[in-house]
Motif scaffolding. Structure first.
Motif, PDB file in Angstrom:
ATOM      1  N   HIS A 272       4.919   5.389  -0.304  1.00  0.00           N
ATOM      2  CA  HIS A 272       5.919   5.038  -1.303  1.00  0.00           C
ATOM      3  C   HIS A 272       6.123   6.210  -2.252  1.00  0.00           C
ATOM      4  O   HIS A 272       5.336   7.156  -2.271  1.00  0.00           O
ATOM      5  CB  HIS A 272       5.493   3.795  -2.085  1.00  0.00           C
ATOM      6  CG  HIS A 272       4.213   3.963  -2.859  1.00  0.00           C
ATOM      7  ND1 HIS A 272       2.966   3.968  -2.257  1.00  0.00           N
ATOM      8  CD2 HIS A 272       3.976   4.153  -4.189  1.00  0.00           C
ATOM      9  CE1 HIS A 272       2.030   4.138  -3.168  1.00  0.00           C
ATOM     10  NE2 HIS A 272       2.623   4.270  -4.359  1.00  0.00           N
TER      11      HIS A 272
ATOM     12  N   SER B 109      -3.296   1.295   1.911  1.00  0.00           N
ATOM     13  CA  SER B 109      -3.667   1.590   3.293  1.00  0.00           C
ATOM     14  C   SER B 109      -3.003   2.881   3.733  1.00  0.00           C
ATOM     15  O   SER B 109      -2.195   3.474   3.001  1.00  0.00           O
ATOM     16  CB  SER B 109      -3.238   0.446   4.226  1.00  0.00           C
ATOM     17  OG  SER B 109      -1.842   0.484   4.445  1.00  0.00           O
TER      18      SER B 109
ATOM     19  N   TYR C  74       0.193  -6.159   5.340  1.00  0.00           N
ATOM     20  CA  TYR C  74       0.499  -4.859   4.726  1.00  0.00           C
ATOM     21  C   TYR C  74       1.909  -4.814   4.144  1.00  0.00           C
ATOM     22  O   TYR C  74       2.583  -3.796   4.190  1.00  0.00           O
ATOM     23  CB  TYR C  74       0.290  -3.727   5.731  1.00  0.00           C
ATOM     24  CG  TYR C  74      -1.146  -3.623   6.203  1.00  0.00           C
ATOM     25  CD1 TYR C  74      -2.055  -2.804   5.549  1.00  0.00           C
ATOM     26  CD2 TYR C  74      -1.595  -4.370   7.300  1.00  0.00           C
ATOM     27  CE1 TYR C  74      -3.374  -2.719   5.965  1.00  0.00           C
ATOM     28  CE2 TYR C  74      -2.923  -4.289   7.718  1.00  0.00           C
ATOM     29  CZ  TYR C  74      -3.803  -3.468   7.048  1.00  0.00           C
ATOM     30  OH  TYR C  74      -5.115  -3.394   7.466  1.00  0.00           O
ATOM     31  N   LYS C  75       2.351  -5.949   3.575  1.00  0.00           N
ATOM     32  CA  LYS C  75       3.635  -6.014   2.901  1.00  0.00           C
ATOM     33  C   LYS C  75       3.400  -6.220   1.403  1.00  0.00           C
ATOM     34  O   LYS C  75       2.286  -6.466   0.965  1.00  0.00           O
ATOM     35  CB  LYS C  75       4.479  -7.166   3.474  1.00  0.00           C
ATOM     36  CG  LYS C  75       4.893  -6.937   4.919  1.00  0.00           C
ATOM     37  CD  LYS C  75       5.708  -8.079   5.472  1.00  0.00           C
ATOM     38  CE  LYS C  75       4.862  -9.294   5.774  1.00  0.00           C
ATOM     39  NZ  LYS C  75       5.576 -10.308   6.560  1.00  0.00           N
ATOM     40  N   ILE C  76       4.479  -6.130   0.634  1.00  0.00           N
ATOM     41  CA  ILE C  76       4.327  -6.289  -0.804  1.00  0.00           C
ATOM     42  C   ILE C  76       4.490  -7.746  -1.213  1.00  0.00           C
ATOM     43  O   ILE C  76       5.107  -8.552  -0.511  1.00  0.00           O
ATOM     44  CB  ILE C  76       5.331  -5.416  -1.589  1.00  0.00           C
ATOM     45  CG1 ILE C  76       6.760  -5.960  -1.468  1.00  0.00           C
ATOM     46  CG2 ILE C  76       5.263  -3.966  -1.164  1.00  0.00           C
ATOM     47  CD1 ILE C  76       7.738  -5.309  -2.434  1.00  0.00           C
TER      48      ILE C  76
ATOM     49  N   PHE D  23       9.529   1.994  -1.043  1.00  0.00           N
ATOM     50  CA  PHE D  23       8.545   1.920   0.039  1.00  0.00           C
ATOM     51  C   PHE D  23       9.210   2.391   1.330  1.00  0.00           C
ATOM     52  O   PHE D  23      10.399   2.189   1.542  1.00  0.00           O
ATOM     53  CB  PHE D  23       8.030   0.491   0.192  1.00  0.00           C
ATOM     54  CG  PHE D  23       7.170   0.046  -0.955  1.00  0.00           C
ATOM     55  CD1 PHE D  23       5.793   0.211  -0.920  1.00  0.00           C
ATOM     56  CD2 PHE D  23       7.746  -0.510  -2.086  1.00  0.00           C
ATOM     57  CE1 PHE D  23       5.003  -0.180  -1.988  1.00  0.00           C
ATOM     58  CE2 PHE D  23       6.964  -0.904  -3.160  1.00  0.00           C
ATOM     59  CZ  PHE D  23       5.582  -0.735  -3.114  1.00  0.00           C
TER      60      PHE D  23
ATOM     61  N   PHE E 175       0.643  -4.421  -3.630  1.00  0.00           N
ATOM     62  CA  PHE E 175       0.584  -4.099  -2.211  1.00  0.00           C
ATOM     63  C   PHE E 175      -0.821  -3.639  -1.849  1.00  0.00           C
ATOM     64  O   PHE E 175      -1.539  -3.075  -2.688  1.00  0.00           O
ATOM     65  CB  PHE E 175       1.612  -3.016  -1.844  1.00  0.00           C
ATOM     66  CG  PHE E 175       1.420  -1.691  -2.518  1.00  0.00           C
ATOM     67  CD1 PHE E 175       0.630  -0.699  -1.948  1.00  0.00           C
ATOM     68  CD2 PHE E 175       2.040  -1.419  -3.729  1.00  0.00           C
ATOM     69  CE1 PHE E 175       0.467   0.535  -2.553  1.00  0.00           C
ATOM     70  CE2 PHE E 175       1.885  -0.188  -4.349  1.00  0.00           C
ATOM     71  CZ  PHE E 175       1.086   0.792  -3.757  1.00  0.00           C
TER      72      PHE E 175
ATOM     73  N   THR F  65       0.256   7.462  -0.605  1.00  0.00           N
ATOM     74  CA  THR F  65      -0.193   6.136  -0.168  1.00  0.00           C
ATOM     75  C   THR F  65      -1.064   5.420  -1.185  1.00  0.00           C
ATOM     76  O   THR F  65      -1.293   4.222  -1.053  1.00  0.00           O
ATOM     77  CB  THR F  65      -1.004   6.237   1.138  1.00  0.00           C
ATOM     78  OG1 THR F  65      -2.184   6.996   0.888  1.00  0.00           O
ATOM     79  CG2 THR F  65      -0.189   6.868   2.252  1.00  0.00           C
TER      80      THR F  65
ATOM     81  N   ARG G  77       4.309  -6.339   9.772  1.00  0.00           N
ATOM     82  CA  ARG G  77       4.802  -5.650   8.585  1.00  0.00           C
ATOM     83  C   ARG G  77       6.300  -5.418   8.660  1.00  0.00           C
ATOM     84  O   ARG G  77       7.006  -5.491   7.653  1.00  0.00           O
ATOM     85  CB  ARG G  77       4.057  -4.318   8.426  1.00  0.00           C
ATOM     86  CG  ARG G  77       4.459  -3.523   7.221  1.00  0.00           C
ATOM     87  CD  ARG G  77       3.417  -2.467   6.900  1.00  0.00           C
ATOM     88  NE  ARG G  77       2.858  -1.835   8.086  1.00  0.00           N
ATOM     89  CZ  ARG G  77       3.448  -0.859   8.764  1.00  0.00           C
ATOM     90  NH1 ARG G  77       4.625  -0.415   8.360  1.00  0.00           N
ATOM     91  NH2 ARG G  77       2.868  -0.326   9.822  1.00  0.00           N
TER      92      ARG G  77
ATOM     93  N   SER H 154       0.798   2.551   3.423  1.00  0.00           N
ATOM     94  CA  SER H 154       1.469   2.192   2.165  1.00  0.00           C
ATOM     95  C   SER H 154       2.174   3.394   1.526  1.00  0.00           C
ATOM     96  O   SER H 154       2.002   3.692   0.335  1.00  0.00           O
ATOM     97  CB  SER H 154       0.465   1.582   1.179  1.00  0.00           C
ATOM     98  OG  SER H 154      -0.635   2.451   0.927  1.00  0.00           O
TER      99      SER H 154
END
Length: 288
Positions: A212, A207, A50-52, A187, A204, A152, A254, A210
């Motif tokens: 941002h 979820s 779940y990271k970019i 983020f 990304f 999200t 994450r 997420s």
């Protein structure tokens, strides 16, 4: 029973179509695409946590310039605004339902390319999730005082009621941008900031984690400098899998690192230091 196997002519057309797609991909993308297999493990680890993933110099130079000129000169941006209690935004965009979308040949071709089998197979490999729906894309233009509040991206698609947004992408196409102009993609979980640097793609997994936003574009931003982006989502009609991934949470993974970042021209991983935690002294400038 009648055979459903492809005829010789159909097979030749399929090979030609695959070849055309490969040629288009090579023409559009930078050096990183030729070495994508070497980058796959790092990208998959990031997206599954779940990271970019960020690819700087994502497009070849001539294609990035062509797309920038097209979006910069377009008169067809439509204003989108909302003042809902929980989600507010104000910006201009050209989405696929805009009747003028097809008047942008570079954007149309890139949208078709991102929706091709080659690209969707690659996204599926690095994300670990099915992306079998129609790819959604469009352009955005943020001018002074424009912004988007925290969200999200979790939602259904406007084309397919049963499709889910699986992997989001934002290709920034802003030139001459100074960080003091704002307009950052920020983020929140963990907190890190990405400036809208030219020809940089950020991906990304969509979820519940997420979160941002796009920070306000400052009033001091000159009108001839436009914060432009081409963005959208790779979609999935596998709703059960998408929902499971949306609600997943690998928080320890994450939070361990911020992103997997690649220089598209060299296809080499580079360090990512643009996190709030590494920006000491900013608050001193405010209260000092």
């Amino acid at each position: 029973a009648r055979s459903t196997s492809p005829t010789g002519k159909q097979r030749r057309r399929q090979r030609q179509s695959a070849g055309d797609s490969g040629n288009r991909t090579t023409k559009w993308f930078g050096e990183w695409w030729e070495k994508r297999d070497e980058l796959r493990a790092g990208m998959r680890e990031a997206l599954s946590s779940y990271k970019i993933v960020q690819i700087r110099n994502f497009l070849s130079r001539d294609k990035a310039e062509s797309l920038h000129r097209e979006l910069f000169n377009s008169p067809h941006y439509k204003l989108y605004e909302s003042y809902d209690r929980w989600y507010q935004y104000h910006f201009r965009a050209i989405y696929q339902q805009n009747p003028h979308f097809t008047e942008h040949p570079q954007m149309v071709e890139l949208t078709q390319l991102l929706d091709s089998r080659d690209i969707r197979d690659w996204v599926q490999q690095i994300s670990g999730s099915e992306v079998n729906g129609s790819t959604i894309a469009g352009a955005s233009y943020y001018s002074a005082n424009d912004y988007t509040m925290v969200h999200t991206d979790v939602a259904g698609g406007h084309r397919e009621a049963e499709a889910r947004r699986r992997v989001a992408f934002i290709l920034h196409l802003t030139k001459e941008w100074n960080p003091k102009f704002g307009g950052d993609l920020v983020f929140m979980n963990p907190a890190y900031i990405t400036h809208p640097s030219f020809n940089t793609l950020t991906m990304f997994p969509v979820s519940d984690a997420s979160w941002h936003f796009v920070s306000p574009v400052a009033q001091i931003t000159p009108p001839h400098i436009k914060r432009l982006a081409f963005s959208g989502w790779w979609m999935s009609t596998n709703v059960d899998q998408a929902t499971q991934i949306e609600h997943g949470n690998r928080e320890e993974d994450r939070l361990r690192s911020f992103a997997f970042v690649v220089d598209g021209e060299t296809a080499k991983e580079i360090s990512f230091q643009e996190a709030y935690e590494h920006m000491g002294g900013l608050w001193d400038k405010v209260v000092g």
